[in-house]
Motif scaffolding. Structure first.
Motif, PDB file in Angstrom:
ATOM      1  N   GLY A  50       0.821  -1.209   0.000  1.00  0.00           N
ATOM      2  CA  GLY A  50       0.000   0.000   0.000  1.00  0.00           C
ATOM      3  C   GLY A  50       0.855   1.259   0.000  1.00  0.00           C
ATOM      4  O   GLY A  50       0.563   2.225  -0.712  1.00  0.00           O
ATOM      5  N   ARG A  51       1.929   1.259   0.776  1.00  0.00           N
ATOM      6  CA  ARG A  51       2.836   2.413   0.836  1.00  0.00           C
ATOM      7  C   ARG A  51       3.492   2.669  -0.519  1.00  0.00           C
ATOM      8  O   ARG A  51       3.678   3.809  -0.936  1.00  0.00           O
ATOM      9  N   LEU A  52       3.874   1.584  -1.184  1.00  0.00           N
ATOM     10  CA  LEU A  52       4.610   1.711  -2.445  1.00  0.00           C
ATOM     11  C   LEU A  52       3.714   2.096  -3.615  1.00  0.00           C
ATOM     12  O   LEU A  52       4.099   2.897  -4.471  1.00  0.00           O
ATOM     13  N   TYR A  53       2.513   1.515  -3.655  1.00  0.00           N
ATOM     14  CA  TYR A  53       1.696   1.646  -4.866  1.00  0.00           C
ATOM     15  C   TYR A  53       0.439   2.489  -4.689  1.00  0.00           C
ATOM     16  O   TYR A  53      -0.226   2.815  -5.673  1.00  0.00           O
ATOM     17  N   TYR A  54       0.072   2.826  -3.447  1.00  0.00           N
ATOM     18  CA  TYR A  54      -1.146   3.602  -3.230  1.00  0.00           C
ATOM     19  C   TYR A  54      -0.891   4.796  -2.314  1.00  0.00           C
ATOM     20  O   TYR A  54      -1.772   5.250  -1.603  1.00  0.00           O
ATOM     21  N   ASN A  63      -2.649   9.693   5.004  1.00  0.00           N
ATOM     22  CA  ASN A  63      -2.683   8.501   4.153  1.00  0.00           C
ATOM     23  C   ASN A  63      -1.282   8.204   3.643  1.00  0.00           C
ATOM     24  O   ASN A  63      -0.941   8.509   2.508  1.00  0.00           O
ATOM     25  N   PRO A  64      -0.428   7.619   4.507  1.00  0.00           N
ATOM     26  CA  PRO A  64       0.922   7.289   4.061  1.00  0.00           C
ATOM     27  C   PRO A  64       0.933   6.165   3.040  1.00  0.00           C
ATOM     28  O   PRO A  64       1.974   5.839   2.487  1.00  0.00           O
ATOM     29  N   ARG A 126      -1.853  -1.192 -10.621  1.00  0.00           N
ATOM     30  CA  ARG A 126      -2.895  -2.178 -10.906  1.00  0.00           C
ATOM     31  C   ARG A 126      -2.320  -3.435 -11.554  1.00  0.00           C
ATOM     32  O   ARG A 126      -2.699  -4.549 -11.213  1.00  0.00           O
ATOM     33  N   SER A 127      -1.389  -3.252 -12.470  1.00  0.00           N
ATOM     34  CA  SER A 127      -0.830  -4.411 -13.175  1.00  0.00           C
ATOM     35  C   SER A 127       0.087  -5.227 -12.266  1.00  0.00           C
ATOM     36  O   SER A 127       0.106  -6.456 -12.326  1.00  0.00           O
ATOM     37  N   VAL A 128       0.855  -4.534 -11.400  1.00  0.00           N
ATOM     38  CA  VAL A 128       1.729  -5.257 -10.464  1.00  0.00           C
ATOM     39  C   VAL A 128       0.888  -6.092  -9.501  1.00  0.00           C
ATOM     40  O   VAL A 128       1.151  -7.283  -9.286  1.00  0.00           O
ATOM     41  N   ILE A 129      -0.129  -5.469  -8.910  1.00  0.00           N
ATOM     42  CA  ILE A 129      -0.983  -6.176  -7.959  1.00  0.00           C
ATOM     43  C   ILE A 129      -1.753  -7.291  -8.670  1.00  0.00           C
ATOM     44  O   ILE A 129      -1.936  -8.389  -8.121  1.00  0.00           O
TER      45      ILE A 129
END
Length: 534
Positions: A50-54, A63-64, A126-129
């Motif tokens: 979540g930190r890396l992609y969102y 919202n870290p 989205r593609s990574v997840i």
């Protein structure tokens, strides 16, 4: 016991414990170690994803970075869906093709998908997840196959005096796998923290996410391939179980040769007796005869595993209160990304080491003394009792007596594992005939994973807003669920001290099964009353 008892089966039942038993436990146990590591390590790094992609740079303090709830559920839960489908498919295949052949396939699938999970690619979040979830599904598919096959292989290799302890020892490696999932993530995140500290020039360094963290979660996931790789050679060297070779393949000569070699004794081939043995065991899974003999047992193993996993996978409802009370974690905005991984991993490690791990091994050491039936009854009852106390006194425990809260929480985990979480794995490997043993174990395990999904998603969604009253209600419902598991335990029977063929009626004592079992079974089994007549 019937005169139809085959020499190869009798040799397996009466064999003294020796090196090949230990080897089988290690080989099957390392599979379960891998299963647990792969399933649970995602929890240590999901917040980092979540930190890396969102991450929201416009509002970092509030919202870290957090995975949206549907995505978070999918990332964590997709492996459970894969596990359920893998259990059903490979369980059925294990009865059709043989335990050994399918055992290798599941291990290869686990190795490949663990590596590919860490290599998940894409040009957007989205593609990574999406790629990660794809490989996590197939990883779970392979893990699912390991459940019925490991249990079945161990039960068919073991002697009747220590069979329960051996199967429980295989399952206990799940606890070791959970510990290592936390330990590996904790060590690696600490190394990354030392190598890549939060940038000093940022005003709010604690809210930062070191970009090197993208390597951390990938390494954690890929390391799950190592234990599976180390056991592949030994898994392939294991002979097919003597019971499968003799009873299903009808090859008395090969069964006698294989088992004679590992037991270091000479075993008669008994072709004529094998034909008689097979003749009285022709009925298929979907038949009136199967339901008459084993129907309630199958309902019992499926329902108890289903009910257990609803409660077991819902226990993290209170983790948000337990972990801060023990000083193990801080809220996300108070720590940087790598520190958050370290604290989450540390919490998993401590809970697994102190609450989860001991329960597994209490089962291993006491299952042949107390019996499966009593351990399962007591486990369900104690889980229900502790959850009832937590549910009734939730606000008081959370606000005024946090260490008592943590103690009750840990005891719930302890009695889950020194209880139904272990015995629901053991019993389906013992209660059913050889030709459908893997399938019946798979059906029971799949029912458990269905319960896990209800616990992980339905119960979690109900308490998503962290309302204390809702959490309190959910915990009280889980206490009732455990009492239902207590009641459903009476559908199964004690298997301690009896051969697999005696338990299932395969030994030829079919006509006398209803009349003799009530008087011949161990004391603990008498509590299951008329259910033994199945």
């Amino acid at each position: 016991m019937s005169n139809n008892k085959l020499a190869v089966l009798n040799a397996l039942d009466t064999a003294r414990t020796q090196w090949y038993h230990v080897t089988a436990i290690v080989i099957a146990g390392m599979g379960f170690f891998t299963d647990a590591y792969d399933l649970f390590c995602i929890s240590t790094v999901s917040k980092l994803l979540g930190r890396l992609y969102y991450y929201d740079p416009a509002n970092p303090k509030h919202n870290p970075g957090k995975l949206p709830t549907p995505i978070n559920n999918f990332v964590i839960g997709v492996a459970l869906v894969g596990t359920l489908t893998g259990q059903l498919f490979f369980g059925w295949l294990g009865d059709k093709l043989g335990r050994k052949k399918v055992y290798g396939i599941t291990l290869i699938l686990m190795v490949i998908c663990a590596i590919c999970s860490g290599l998940s690619f894409g040009s957007s979040a989205r593609s990574v997840i999406g790629t990660l979830c794809f490989f996590r599904f197939w990883l779970g598919f392979g893990i699912g196959g390991d459940y019925p096959l490991s249990a079945t292989i161990m039960s068919e290799y073991a002697n009747k005096k220590t069979r329960g302890a051996f199967i429980a020892a295989v399952f206990a490696m799940q606890g070791v796998g959970i510990i290592f999932a936390g330990l590996v993530s904790m060590i690696l995140s600490k190394i990354f923290l030392q190598l890549f500290p939060a940038p000093a020039f940022e005003d709010d360094a604690i809210f930062s996410t070191q970009p090197e963290g993208d390597y951390l979660w990938r390494i954690v996931l890929m390391l799950g391939a190592l234990p599976a790789l180390t056991t592949y050679y030994w898994r392939m060297k294991m002979p097919e179980t003597g019971r499968y070779t003799a009873i299903i393949e009808g090859n008395a000569k090969q069964a006698a040769s294989d088992m004679g070699r590992v037991l270091d004794i000479e075993i008669d081939e008994e072709h004529d007796k094998l034909a008689q043995f097979k003749e009285v065991n022709k009925y298929p899974l979907l038949s009136r005869e199967f339901f008459k003999r084993h129907g309630l047992h199958l309902i019992g193993t499926m329902s108890t595993w289903f009910l257990l996993d609803i409660a077991f996978y819902s226990q993290n409802l209170t983790q948000k209160d337990i972990f801060p009370a023990m000083g193990l974690v801080h809220k996300a905005p108070q720590v940087n990304a790598l520190r958050e991984v370290f604290e989450t991993s540390r919490a998993m490690f401590v809970v697994a080491l102190l609450g989860t791990f001991p329960g597994y091994w209490f089962t291993v050491f006491l299952i042949e003394k107390i019996g499966r039936f009593i351990i399962q009854l007591v486990g369900f009852f104690m889980m229900s009792l502790f959850m009832l106390i937590i549910g009734i006194k939730y606000d008081y425990l959370k606000n005024d007596n946090k260490w008592l809260f943590a103690t009750l929480y840990g005891l719930t985990f302890f009695f889950a594992n020194f209880g139904p979480n272990s015995t629901t794995f053991v019993l389906p490997a013992e209660l059913f005939p050889t030709r459908v043993r893997s399938t019946c174990h798979a059906l029971s395990a799949a029912a458990g994973k269905a319960g896990a999904m209800i616990g992980a998603f339905v119960v979690q969604s109900y308490t998503l807003d962290e309302d204390s009253k809702k959490i309190q209600h959910a915990i009280l419902v889980l206490a009732f669920t455990n009492m239902l598991g207590f009641c459903c335990t009476f559908l199964v029977t004690e298997t301690k001290g009896r051969s697999l063929e005696e338990i299932s009626g395969e030994d030829g004592g079919v006509g006398h099964y209803n009349d003799t079992q009530m008087s011949s079974r161990p004391t603990g089994a008498r509590q299951s009353g008329r259910m033994e007549a199945i």
